[in-house]
Write an enzyme that holds these catalytic residues in place. Structure first.
Site, PDB file in Angstrom:
ATOM      1  N   ASP A   1       5.266  -6.168  -5.224  1.00 54.66           N
ATOM      2  CA  ASP A   1       4.574  -6.348  -3.932  1.00 54.66           C
ATOM      3  C   ASP A   1       3.237  -7.089  -4.038  1.00 54.66           C
ATOM      4  O   ASP A   1       2.423  -6.760  -4.912  1.00 54.66           O
ATOM      5  CB  ASP A   1       4.216  -4.997  -3.316  1.00 54.66           C
TER       6      ASP A   1
ATOM      7  N   GLN B   1       1.536  -5.978  -7.567  1.00 51.67           N
ATOM      8  CA  GLN B   1       1.984  -4.883  -8.416  1.00 51.67           C
ATOM      9  C   GLN B   1       2.458  -5.480  -9.727  1.00 51.67           C
ATOM     10  O   GLN B   1       3.325  -6.365  -9.740  1.00 51.67           O
ATOM     11  CB  GLN B   1       3.150  -4.156  -7.733  1.00 51.67           C
TER      12      GLN B   1
ATOM     13  N   SER C   1       0.922   0.142  -4.015  1.00 51.08           N
ATOM     14  CA  SER C   1       0.522  -0.928  -3.096  1.00 51.08           C
ATOM     15  C   SER C   1      -0.548  -0.530  -2.094  1.00 51.08           C
ATOM     16  O   SER C   1      -0.724   0.652  -1.786  1.00 51.08           O
ATOM     17  CB  SER C   1       1.752  -1.435  -2.354  1.00 51.08           C
TER      18      SER C   1
ATOM     19  N   ASP D   1       1.263   3.069   0.400  1.00 52.08           N
ATOM     20  CA  ASP D   1       1.040   1.690   0.850  1.00 52.08           C
ATOM     21  C   ASP D   1       0.114   1.602   2.067  1.00 52.08           C
ATOM     22  O   ASP D   1       0.484   1.088   3.130  1.00 52.08           O
ATOM     23  CB  ASP D   1       2.374   0.987   1.163  1.00 52.08           C
TER      24      ASP D   1
HETATM   25  C1  FRU Z   1       7.626  -1.404  -2.669  1.00 53.95           C
HETATM   26  C2  FRU Z   1       7.028  -0.253  -3.438  1.00 53.95           C
HETATM   27  C3  FRU Z   1       5.879   0.395  -2.693  1.00 53.95           C
HETATM   28  C4  FRU Z   1       5.077   1.011  -3.796  1.00 53.95           C
HETATM   29  C5  FRU Z   1       5.226   0.001  -4.891  1.00 53.95           C
HETATM   30  C6  FRU Z   1       5.242   0.553  -6.281  1.00 53.95           C
HETATM   31  O1  FRU Z   1       8.280  -2.301  -3.485  1.00 53.95           O
HETATM   32  O2  FRU Z   1       8.014   0.709  -3.764  1.00 53.95           O
HETATM   33  O3  FRU Z   1       6.284   1.305  -1.704  1.00 53.95           O
HETATM   34  O4  FRU Z   1       3.739   1.191  -3.444  1.00 53.95           O
HETATM   35  O5  FRU Z   1       6.435  -0.680  -4.647  1.00 53.95           O
HETATM   36  O6  FRU Z   1       5.275  -0.489  -7.208  1.00 53.95           O
END
Ligand code: FRU
Length: 485
Positions: A47, A63, A107, A167
């Protein structure tokens, strides 16, 4: 061969650059390294996070799992750009080094506050029994561009929802004189939703306001990841990534990225959509899109997504890296509909027009026009014109079918390899080709289609039906891809 990872390997803590120096050197040899898209130095990028304009620069984090193409301990990796076109690696922005984020900095979003830039993210805490507690945390960017965490999280999870609460997307609503944080969530009976928190102060006083209501969408997927709300030309646009469900026209995929146009009422916490949900992108690989904070123009938003999907596997896994950010897009409302166009500055990447002689340069931009009726286009064909990604437009049905089964390197076959895009009269396609991605803007951005693509040596041709014409521009590289940790 898919590699098996142990929990220890995935959650190994990065001690310093030396840990991944050799991996970086090996990955640099890959043909599929992107030339003008943000991508991970090593390992996995997923993300986009903390995307914002601040003091003359665009900041984009993502990420990052350093060790390979696997989801494990997540860091926020930082890249900056003066113009959303050329990008420089800045190293890790947020480290999972506290109690609250011991198993990952998940995220989140950014907020410019006076002379300061703040970042809000999910601290993914797990105890020794691997039980998860997600915290909503914040960090401030200091004068050197380092992110300094606040001592304590803003708030923890709610017990009356499942462990999936993450998030944070932060916004300020002037009419209410309040800040709001939207959190992607799952109810105890496993329905996707968002939780809304409010405060009069940016860094304190946060309280739970309630669950977001979207009438008609009480049972829409099992988790809404990465919620994002943005106002464009007076309309509220709610973007999120629903998962754990299949949706019409999306093959067997259970990960999607959708949006509504409508109105958000903060008194009733109700988002009233003007129509059905829409796919943000009709392609195979597009997820967790996020709009930049601090964009001064009320008539546009700037959006970046992850080119990739959770639970999917890509050929560069074998090289221990995967994923890239999409090109930043401008979002506008035209005749009540959302249109997406590549950021204007991308024209500066053109180094000249290439001869339309049936071969595609490695990295290029295509301007394709059609004069009406059915149409055919194939990209990355073999020298004899066979194979490639085919695009077939059926005018009577109003459907553009994109089929990637003709490529030598196939992937995610069980999820989808053929998708249909509703198109009302195909007029034009604006395409961006990088070493391992293809992004299509169809009919001046009414539809978009994003996919990873891994052409092999012999796959650089194209064919187009007689009613089509194509201009090809050579592009130059704009990501430094330097080793900065
Ligand atoms: C989406 C997600 C988010 C989370 C992150 C972890 O792809 O699952 O909900 O914060 O990736 O890497």
């Amino acid at each position: 061969m898919k590699r098996e990872w142990t929990l220890e390997e995935r959650y190994r803590v990065l001690e310093g650059p030396d840990d991944v120096k050799d991996l970086y050197a090996a990955i640099q040899k890959s043909w599929y390294r992107q030339k003008y898209h943000v991508q991970p130095v090593t390992g996995l990028s997923s993300d986009p996070n903390g995307f914002a304009f601040f003091e003359g620069k665009w900041h984009l984090f993502y990420q990052w799992c350093p060790w390979g193409a696997v989801h494990g301990l997540k860091y926020w990796y930082h890249a900056v750009s003066p113009d959303l076109v050329s990008w420089e690696n800045c190293g890790v922005g947020i480290y999972p080094d506290t109690f609250y984020d011991n198993k990952g900095c998940h995220s989140g979003s950014a907020f410019a506050y006076g002379d300061d830039m703040y970042f809000f993210y999910t601290g993914n805490h797990r105890d020794e029994n691997w039980v998860r507690t997600p915290f909503t945390c914040a960090a401030r960017m200091d004068e050197e561009g380092r992110l300094v965490k606040l001592d304590k999280p803003l708030f923890g999870p709610r017990e009356d929802y499942a462990e999936h609460q993450r998030d944070p997307k932060i916004i300020y609503v002037p009419e209410k004189k309040k800040y709001y944080i939207f959190i992607g969530a799952q109810t105890l009976d496993k329905k996707g939703t968002a939780l809304i928190y409010e405060s009069e102060e940016l860094l304190s006083g946060w309280r739970f306001a309630g669950q977001l209501h979207v009438p008609g969408y009480e049972d829409f997927g099992g988790m809404w990841e990465c919620p994002c709300i943005v106002n464009i030309s007076g309309k509220d646009v709610l973007i999120f990534s629903p998962q754990y469900t299949t949706l019409p026209g999306r093959g067997n995929s259970t990960n999607h990225n959708v949006y509504f146009i409508g109105r958000m009422d903060y008194d009733t916490l109700t988002f009233t959509p003007e129509g059905d949900y829409q796919y943000l992108d009709y392609g195979f690989d597009f997820y967790a899109a996020q709009c930049a904070a601090n964009v001064a123009d009320p008539d546009k938003a700037i959006l970046v997504a992850w080119i990739g999907l959770p639970d999917n596997h890509y050929p560069t896994e074998e090289e221990d890296w995967e994923g890239s950010m999409s090109l930043p897009r401008e979002l506008r409302i035209r005749d009540g509909k959302l249109v997406q166009t590549p950021v204007e500055g991308l024209v500066s990447l053109r180094t000249g027009e290439a001869a339309a002689d049936g071969t595609l340069p490695d990295i290029c931009e295509l301007e394709i026009a059609f004069s009406g009726g059915n149409a055919d286009l194939a990209l990355f064909t073999r020298p004899d014109g066979s194979g490639g990604v085919t695009l077939r437009y059926d005018e009577a049905a109003g459907v553009l079918t994109v089929d990637r089964r003709g490529m030598d390197k196939r992937f995610n076959e069980k999820v989808f390899e053929v998708l249909e895009v509703p198109v009302n009269g195909l007029r034009n396609i604006h395409a961006f080709i990088d070493r391992s991605s293809l992004e299509l803007y169809i009919n001046d951005g009414e539809r978009t289609f994003t996919t990873h693509i891994y052409p092999t040596e012999g796959e650089h041709g194209y064919t187009i039906s007689d009613n089509g014409s194509m201009k090809i521009y050579n592009l130059k590289a704009s990501v430094t891809d330097e080793f900065v940790i």
